[in-house]
Write a protein that holds these residues in place. Structure first.
Motif, PDB file in Angstrom:
ATOM      1  N   LEU A 449       0.830  -1.207   0.000  1.00 57.85           N
ATOM      2  CA  LEU A 449       0.000   0.000   0.000  1.00 57.85           C
ATOM      3  C   LEU A 449       0.860   1.250   0.000  1.00 57.85           C
ATOM      4  N   TYR A 450       1.895   1.279   0.841  1.00 57.63           N
ATOM      5  CA  TYR A 450       2.686   2.492   1.025  1.00 57.63           C
ATOM      6  C   TYR A 450       3.947   2.548   0.171  1.00 57.63           C
ATOM      7  N   GLN A 451       4.301   1.461  -0.500  1.00 57.03           N
ATOM      8  CA  GLN A 451       5.514   1.498  -1.316  1.00 57.03           C
ATOM      9  C   GLN A 451       5.443   2.657  -2.305  1.00 57.03           C
ATOM     10  N   ASP A 452       6.515   3.410  -2.364  1.00 56.28           N
ATOM     11  CA  ASP A 452       6.555   4.581  -3.241  1.00 56.28           C
ATOM     12  C   ASP A 452       6.511   4.140  -4.701  1.00 56.28           C
ATOM     13  N   PRO A 453       5.778   4.878  -5.555  1.00 58.67           N
ATOM     14  CA  PRO A 453       5.694   4.474  -6.964  1.00 58.67           C
ATOM     15  C   PRO A 453       7.007   4.617  -7.725  1.00 58.67           C
ATOM     16  N   LEU A 454       7.928   5.427  -7.212  1.00 55.94           N
ATOM     17  CA  LEU A 454       9.218   5.618  -7.878  1.00 55.94           C
ATOM     18  C   LEU A 454      10.360   4.978  -7.098  1.00 55.94           C
ATOM     19  N   VAL A 455      10.380   5.155  -5.785  1.00 54.52           N
ATOM     20  CA  VAL A 455      11.417   4.549  -4.931  1.00 54.52           C
ATOM     21  C   VAL A 455      10.875   3.197  -4.468  1.00 54.52           C
ATOM     22  N   GLN A 456      11.069   2.190  -5.294  1.00 49.83           N
ATOM     23  CA  GLN A 456      10.421   0.892  -5.090  1.00 49.83           C
ATOM     24  C   GLN A 456      11.344  -0.032  -4.287  1.00 49.83           C
ATOM     25  N   PHE A 520     -14.428  -1.309   3.381  1.00 45.09           N
ATOM     26  CA  PHE A 520     -13.029  -0.895   3.494  1.00 45.09           C
ATOM     27  C   PHE A 520     -12.108  -1.889   2.793  1.00 45.09           C
ATOM     28  N   TYR A 521     -12.317  -3.189   3.031  1.00 44.61           N
ATOM     29  CA  TYR A 521     -11.394  -4.167   2.444  1.00 44.61           C
ATOM     30  C   TYR A 521     -11.604  -4.316   0.939  1.00 44.61           C
ATOM     31  N   ALA A 522     -12.813  -4.103   0.458  1.00 45.53           N
ATOM     32  CA  ALA A 522     -13.020  -4.109  -0.991  1.00 45.53           C
ATOM     33  C   ALA A 522     -12.219  -2.975  -1.636  1.00 45.53           C
ATOM     34  N   LYS A 523     -12.246  -1.809  -1.013  1.00 43.71           N
ATOM     35  CA  LYS A 523     -11.518  -0.661  -1.568  1.00 43.71           C
ATOM     36  C   LYS A 523     -10.002  -0.826  -1.402  1.00 43.71           C
ATOM     37  N   LEU A 524      -9.582  -1.423  -0.273  1.00 43.41           N
ATOM     38  CA  LEU A 524      -8.154  -1.678  -0.091  1.00 43.41           C
ATOM     39  C   LEU A 524      -7.635  -2.628  -1.161  1.00 43.41           C
ATOM     40  N   ALA A 525      -8.382  -3.686  -1.444  1.00 45.17           N
ATOM     41  CA  ALA A 525      -7.950  -4.645  -2.471  1.00 45.17           C
ATOM     42  C   ALA A 525      -7.855  -3.979  -3.839  1.00 45.17           C
ATOM     43  N   ARG A 526      -8.797  -3.091  -4.135  1.00 46.93           N
ATOM     44  CA  ARG A 526      -8.766  -2.414  -5.428  1.00 46.93           C
ATOM     45  C   ARG A 526      -7.519  -1.534  -5.551  1.00 46.93           C
ATOM     46  N   VAL A 527      -7.185  -0.785  -4.487  1.00 44.51           N
ATOM     47  CA  VAL A 527      -5.978   0.047  -4.519  1.00 44.51           C
ATOM     48  C   VAL A 527      -4.732  -0.823  -4.664  1.00 44.51           C
ATOM     49  N   LEU A 528      -4.665  -1.913  -3.921  1.00 48.46           N
ATOM     50  CA  LEU A 528      -3.494  -2.792  -4.000  1.00 48.46           C
ATOM     51  C   LEU A 528      -3.340  -3.385  -5.390  1.00 48.46           C
ATOM     52  N   ALA A 529      -4.455  -3.766  -6.017  1.00 46.60           N
ATOM     53  CA  ALA A 529      -4.382  -4.318  -7.373  1.00 46.60           C
ATOM     54  C   ALA A 529      -3.824  -3.277  -8.346  1.00 46.60           C
ATOM     55  N   SER A 530      -4.308  -2.044  -8.246  1.00 53.62           N
ATOM     56  CA  SER A 530      -3.842  -0.991  -9.153  1.00 53.62           C
ATOM     57  C   SER A 530      -2.376  -0.662  -8.914  1.00 53.62           C
ATOM     58  N   LYS A 531      -1.978  -0.559  -7.641  1.00 52.47           N
ATOM     59  CA  LYS A 531      -0.582  -0.243  -7.344  1.00 52.47           C
ATOM     60  C   LYS A 531       0.342  -1.372  -7.791  1.00 52.47           C
ATOM     61  N   CYS A 532      -0.091  -2.615  -7.581  1.00 52.21           N
ATOM     62  CA  CYS A 532       0.766  -3.738  -7.986  1.00 52.21           C
ATOM     63  C   CYS A 532       0.935  -3.783  -9.494  1.00 52.21           C
ATOM     64  N   SER A 533      -0.120  -3.452 -10.230  1.00 55.41           N
ATOM     65  CA  SER A 533      -0.007  -3.409 -11.690  1.00 55.41           C
ATOM     66  C   SER A 533       1.049  -2.386 -12.109  1.00 55.41           C
ATOM     67  N   TRP A 534       1.056  -1.252 -11.445  1.00 59.30           N
ATOM     68  CA  TRP A 534       2.082  -0.232 -11.711  1.00 59.30           C
ATOM     69  C   TRP A 534       3.474  -0.762 -11.379  1.00 59.30           C
ATOM     70  N   HIS A 535       3.634  -1.296 -10.190  1.00 62.82           N
ATOM     71  CA  HIS A 535       4.959  -1.735  -9.747  1.00 62.82           C
ATOM     72  C   HIS A 535       5.493  -2.877 -10.611  1.00 62.82           C
ATOM     73  N   GLU A 536       4.615  -3.722 -11.091  1.00 62.25           N
ATOM     74  CA  GLU A 536       5.055  -4.872 -11.878  1.00 62.25           C
ATOM     75  C   GLU A 536       5.502  -4.475 -13.288  1.00 62.25           C
ATOM     76  N   ASN A 537       5.106  -3.282 -13.742  1.00 63.02           N
ATOM     77  CA  ASN A 537       5.332  -2.952 -15.151  1.00 63.02           C
ATOM     78  C   ASN A 537       6.166  -1.700 -15.401  1.00 63.02           C
ATOM     79  N   ILE A 538       6.142  -0.727 -14.485  1.00 61.17           N
ATOM     80  CA  ILE A 538       6.746   0.557 -14.816  1.00 61.17           C
ATOM     81  C   ILE A 538       8.269   0.481 -14.927  1.00 61.17           C
TER      82      ILE A 538
END
Length: 648
Positions: A449-456, A520-538
């Motif tokens: 959740l908190y991992q920086d999008p640039l400083v990974q 809350f957990y439905a929204k947390l999972a959605r954020v984690l999915a989106s962030k992980c997609s970014w981290h896995e590809n950028i």
């Protein structure tokens, strides 16, 4: 949701304030105490007794709370023609709520927990208050922290007593006092940042005021005085003032002074045992220490509480209990419901540690077992998620075993919720293939959740794991739970309006809070999915100079930012439903920082992709180094400041 109401006529040996307790608990079970209805004979027994033969019902109790557990069992057996059940608890069972890590439970939330505890059969409740209680003439203790007033604590004690629960004050009198000692006005009392200055008359005058204030609102004469994890005792101001001294001697002298205070106030203290073990450990550890009675500096009349939230083998707990029994004939035990790893609890770890621990306690004849729910690093997990763990402790205490089907049934009765979505919350922390060493579980929900999008910082640790797919599946699953929960809440809200003559409509509170948790957990999972997609590809897009892919990923961050804001609002709503408002400023700050960094990543990656300015994205081009990898798998990362940056 319509619930049948059954009217019961009670006679026999009833505990004091029974009618008042029934007004609080009966409606949760669909029972009303009345002058006409089904007769129920109540008698004294060795423990819990429930007998039903047709319309003849007999309930037995040894402690008042056991009658309320008996009523919950009666509800489950209501449609049976013949039913007989007897239970004798293998130890006294207590629940400790951490209200010192930013989240102070609202008094109405605590009353809700107490009602659930009474139906489960808990004997004891504790509020872990390092500084979150009012101390007259000490304005900095609990300042801006949501501290409980003397009046609030007195009312909570009265309510718990009404339900047969003993509320025991729980404070700190040595270490864990950072939120008291960090104020400049309190500096004269500090040995170091966490530990109070021993051998100081000013310190003992303060401790007397603290112990007196903490115990005054309560009926109980028991008190927990803490004294754990007092790292550096005697090595700060004490060292500068008195020179070096063996910490064993300082510890014993200090405990004797605190014991004088509790004796003067007519209190029976208990304390965490780890300092006795740390001072005899070659590593300053707890579980490798082996204190000897002749050198430990024991103080008679203080019960020792052995705490352990980590081990998976019954033999480990048995060995530690044996060490404790060399120090004190009847050690107490505290285990953990893992609510302190981040925004999601870990029930795999909870069950893996709890069942062997309670089995060892049962065999060793431990008289008192305490379940704890901590909130380290900001209380990100809402304590509503501790309810299934509480049920585990209660059912083991009364049955001596763990049966998942029985537990699910009991949870539905006592808490009015489906237990299975709560068990599933462990998956927020454990992506398939993400193995962890035994002691410290991975807390992926927090560091992802908190991992920086640039400083990974965790790119190497999570490489090759299907994180996006995992969290997308959880988002779909928990969105369905949330939709179902909202429907349940609407039905129960309608029921509540039609049952306004009752103190509490059947589990209307539970349905509302269950809906908030699932949302809350439905929204947390959605954020984690989106962030992980970014981290896995950028990183690959940037290192491969694939600017079209980078543009698409950057534009996708706009939706992620909206999801983060939706999660923050949901988190705030859940927090305010359960906790006092203090402390959420920390969560707001963390989520605001996350949003700001996502906006920065969006801007900078687009600038790079469109060849604007001097942007080169050096952070995403650095080689990824392992951070959490340990022998046996990944460890967790539990501090927000250790997640977001390599800088301070």
């Amino acid at each position: 949701m319509k619930q049948e109401i059954d009217y019961l006529v009670f006679n026999g040996e009833l505990p004091a304030q029974f009618e008042e307790a029934m007004a609080e608990l009966g409606p949760l079970l669909g029972f009303v105490s009345a002058s006409e209805g089904v007769p129920v004979e109540v008698c004294r027994a060795k423990g819990v007794l429930v007998e039903k033969q047709g319309q003849h019902i007999r309930l037995g109790w040894h402690q008042p709370v056991q009658l309320y557990r008996a009523l919950s069992l009666l509800r489950e057996a209501w449609d049976l023609e013949d039913y007989h059940r007897e239970e004798e608890p293998c130890f006294e069972i207590g629940m400790m709520f951490d209200v010192s890590r930013n989240a102070c439970l609202r008094p109405d939330s605590l009353r809700y927990f107490f009602r659930c505890m009474a139906l489960m059969g808990f004997d004891v409740g504790m509020l872990y208050t390092e500084d979150t209680y009012e101390v007259p003439d000490e304005p900095y203790i609990g300042y801006m922290r949501g501290r409980y007033s003397q009046e609030e604590l007195g009312e909570l004690d009265g309510y718990a007593a009404l339900l047969g629960i003993e509320l025991i004050p729980c404070i700190q009198t040595l270490g864990h006092l950072n939120r008291v000692l960090h104020w400049p006005a309190m500096a004269p009392y500090a040995d170091n940042d966490e530990v109070i200055l021993t051998d100081s008359e000013e310190s003992y005058a303060l401790l007397r005021r603290m112990v007196q204030a903490a115990s005054a609102p309560f009926r109980s004469r028991r008190i927990h005085i803490g004294m754990d994890e007092a790292d550096g005792i005697g090595l700060g101001t004490h060292l500068a003032t008195h020179g070096y001294e063996d910490p064993h001697a300082i510890m014993r002298r200090h405990l004797l002074r605190v014991k004088e205070i509790t004796d003067d106030l007519g209190l029976k203290p208990m304390m965490w045992s780890d300092m006795y073990f740390r001072l005899s450990s070659p590593t300053n550890g707890y579980y490798d220490g082996d204190p000897q009675p002749e050198t430990a500096g024991l103080v008679p009349g203080v019960d020792l509480v052995y705490w352990d939230y980590y081990h998976h083998k019954e033999s480990d707990y048995a060995a530690m209990l044996d060490k404790h029994q060399r120090l004190t004939p009847k050690p107490l035990f505290a285990g953990g419901i893992w609510t302190w790893a981040g925004p999601a609890p870990d029930y795999e770890k909870t069950l893996a540690t709890t069942i062997p621990a309670l089995t060892a306690c049962q065999k060793a004849g431990v008289p008192f077992v305490l379940a704890t729910a901590w909130g380290d690093d900001g209380a990100e997990t809402n304590l509503l998620t501790a309810l299934p763990g509480m049920q585990v402790y209660a059912e083991f205490a009364y049955t001596g075993s763990y049966d998942p089907d029985w537990l699910a049934q009991r949870f539905q009765t006592c808490c009015g919720m489906d237990i299975h979505p709560f068990w599933g919350l462990s998956r927020f922390n454990r992506v398939p293939g993400m193995e962890s060493p035994l002691r410290m579980p991975v807390n992926a929900a927090k560091f992802l959740l908190y991992q920086d999008p640039l400083v990974q910082l965790f790119a190497q640790d999570t490489q090759g794991l299907a994180m996006t797919r995992h969290y997308e599946a959880l988002a779909t699953e928990y969105a369905a739970y949330a939709a179902e929960a909202c429907s349940l809440y609407k039905d129960s809200d309608s029921t509540e309006k039609n049952m306004s003559h009752l103190t509490h409509a059947p589990h209307a509170e539970a349905d509302k809070r269950y809906a908030l948790v699932m949302d809350f957990y439905a929204k947390l999972a959605r954020v984690l999915a989106s962030k992980c997609s970014w981290h896995e590809n950028i990183k690959e897009a940037v290192t491969q100079e694939d600017k079209e892919q980078a543009k698409a990923l950057a534009e996708g961050l706009l939706e992620t930012i909206q999801q983060v804001e939706s999660l923050r609002v949901s988190w705030r709503t859940l927090w305010q439903e359960i906790n006092k408002p203090y402390g959420f400023e920390i969560i707001d700050g963390r989520m605001g920082a996350l949003r700001a960094r996502l906006e920065t990543a969006h801007s900078r990656v687009l600038a790079w992709a469109y060849n604007q300015a001097d942007e080169s994205l050096p952070e995403l081009k650095e080689p990824a180094l392992p951070y959490l990898q340990r022998p046996g798998g990944l460890a967790g990362c539990y501090g927000w400041t250790d997640i977001v940056s390599a800088c301070r």
